[in-house]
Design a protein around this motif. Structure first.
Motif, PDB file in Angstrom:
ATOM      1  N   ASP A   3     -20.438   5.953  22.176  1.00  0.00           N
ATOM      2  CA  ASP A   3     -21.154   7.166  21.784  1.00  0.00           C
ATOM      3  C   ASP A   3     -20.303   8.083  20.918  1.00  0.00           C
ATOM      4  O   ASP A   3     -20.812   8.708  19.984  1.00  0.00           O
ATOM      5  N   GLN A   4     -19.021   8.166  21.200  1.00  0.00           N
ATOM      6  CA  GLN A   4     -18.134   8.977  20.373  1.00  0.00           C
ATOM      7  C   GLN A   4     -18.036   8.412  18.959  1.00  0.00           C
ATOM      8  O   GLN A   4     -18.051   9.157  17.980  1.00  0.00           O
ATOM      9  N   ARG A   5     -17.922   7.093  18.865  1.00  0.00           N
ATOM     10  CA  ARG A   5     -17.860   6.465  17.531  1.00  0.00           C
ATOM     11  C   ARG A   5     -19.142   6.719  16.757  1.00  0.00           C
ATOM     12  O   ARG A   5     -19.116   7.036  15.565  1.00  0.00           O
ATOM     13  N   MET A  17     -11.853   5.002  22.699  1.00  0.00           N
ATOM     14  CA  MET A  17     -12.957   5.815  22.221  1.00  0.00           C
ATOM     15  C   MET A  17     -14.254   5.110  22.620  1.00  0.00           C
ATOM     16  O   MET A  17     -14.408   3.910  22.414  1.00  0.00           O
ATOM     17  N   SER A  18     -15.172   5.877  23.159  1.00  0.00           N
ATOM     18  CA  SER A  18     -16.416   5.271  23.623  1.00  0.00           C
ATOM     19  C   SER A  18     -17.369   4.986  22.457  1.00  0.00           C
ATOM     20  O   SER A  18     -17.197   5.505  21.354  1.00  0.00           O
TER      21      SER A  18
END
Length: 66
Positions: free
Chosen positions: A4-6, A1-2
């Motif tokens: 930015d996603q987190r 998970m990147s």
């Protein structure tokens, strides 16, 4: 998970919790539900922040060569 996603996940959950805090007392007359919303919501936001933001950051710092 990147990264930015987190950030997006934590941000969306925090905004939803904040909306509930801001407008909840006007929408729900049940005091028990309101106290439960505050307790569980604060725990969920804090746990997500810790799991998705702090722990990956700390792990990345310890994995770095000196």
């Amino acid at each position: 998970m990147s990264k930015d996603q987190r950030r997006g996940i934590v941000g969306i959950v925090a905004v939803l919790y904040g909306l509930g805090v801001a407008f909840g007392p006007n929408l729900v007359d049940n005091d028990g539900f309101w106290k439960l919303w505050l307790a569980i919501g604060a725990f969920v936001v804090g746990a997500l922040w810790l799991a998705l933001m702090v722990l990956p950051w700390a792990q990345a710092r310890t994995d770095r060569p000196s």
